[in-house]
Design an enzyme around this catalytic site. Sequence first.
Site: not given
Ligand code: NCD
Ligand code: ZN
Length: 356
Positions: A17, A19, A112, A150, A188, A261
């Site tokens: 996971h 970003h 997702k 999520h 998460h 995450d």
């Molecule tokens: C994530 C993001 O910024 O893309 N933010 C977070 O607080 N984890 C999105 C997510 O996974 O909820």
């Molecule tokens: Zn995330």
Amino acid sequence: MDKLVDSIIITKPDDWHVHFRDGEMLDAVIFDTVKQFSRAIIMPNLSEPITTTNMAKNYRHRILDSLARLKKNNQISKESSFTPLMTLYLTDNTKPEEVLNAHSSGFVFAFKLYPAASTTNSTAGVSNLFENCREVLEKLQYIGMPLLIHAELPDKNIDIFDRERFFIDKIMTPLRRDFPDIKLVFEHVSTKEGVDFVMEDTGPIAATVTPQHLIYNRNSLFSGGLNPHLYCLPILKAEEHRKAILKAVFSGSARFFLGTDSAPHIRSLKENRCGCAGCYNAYNAMALYASIFDENNSLDKLEAFASFNGPDFYGLPRNRDFFVLHRKENIIPDMLEIGKIQLIPLGAGSTINWCI
Ligand code: NCD
Ligand code: ZN
């Protein structure tokens, strides 16, 4: 394992996971993931969400181009291999055929589910899963493609610390009842109730666990003042919840695996009148995990968590190369500056006992 070992060698881990964002931010953060992980599940919540296989194809090319630039600049070796595992963003309008496209592409590995308005870039998310997405869910179940969730109910009337718990009753339980064989990843996980759901579920299910939900509780958010860099969603919970997550991970259950995450937002958007949710933890994720496992005398559980349980769940081969971690006290930098981009790494300024 001897508690006093000064290094450990494990099978190369994967991040289930992460970003990566796009453009300059992608270029700024990709190295931190590539230096530790062989593969990563790439989240699709770009400002224009990745909703189709074709969009995922283009995004994957941008990631591979960014990787090629790292090689060209000798930041990583020419031989180093990293595989981005793409995901599609589920919407109320996703066509069931898109599941088939995704599956046959060979580069999309999951869908997702962002409940609409639950987190960063989720306005295009799902407003009513059971009314609008049944056929997609049927296809996912049939094909065996995981649905990554999520798991928070984005209802302003529900206390932010209870949104995961409410989501379980409102969505997870009926989802499992109606789709007994759908592969689910509880992303998460942040509560005892989430852990219990994953432990007790009768179908194929797993949960990803972040470093922040293992290391910190909600007091940490306010310790010595308000710390925007610990604000992520799902928000950090009370200590009893952190304890439950630690217990599940160290139980050795194969249903829990590594998903950082890592969610970069530039410093000025974190230290802001209305700060963004997300922790940047890719910088030293494996050291953070090793430190918390070590503190709990559970280093022997790290390899399965980081390197076996994820690929086993996704039905992918385990990695064959290795990764070394060293026991060495080190201070996490206060800030990372990559070109014009300033990021505050998780745990900035604190001391940890492991390094990569
Ligand atoms: C994530 C993001 O910024 O893309 N933010 C977070 O607080 N984890 C999105 C997510 O996974 O909820
Ligand atoms: Zn995330």
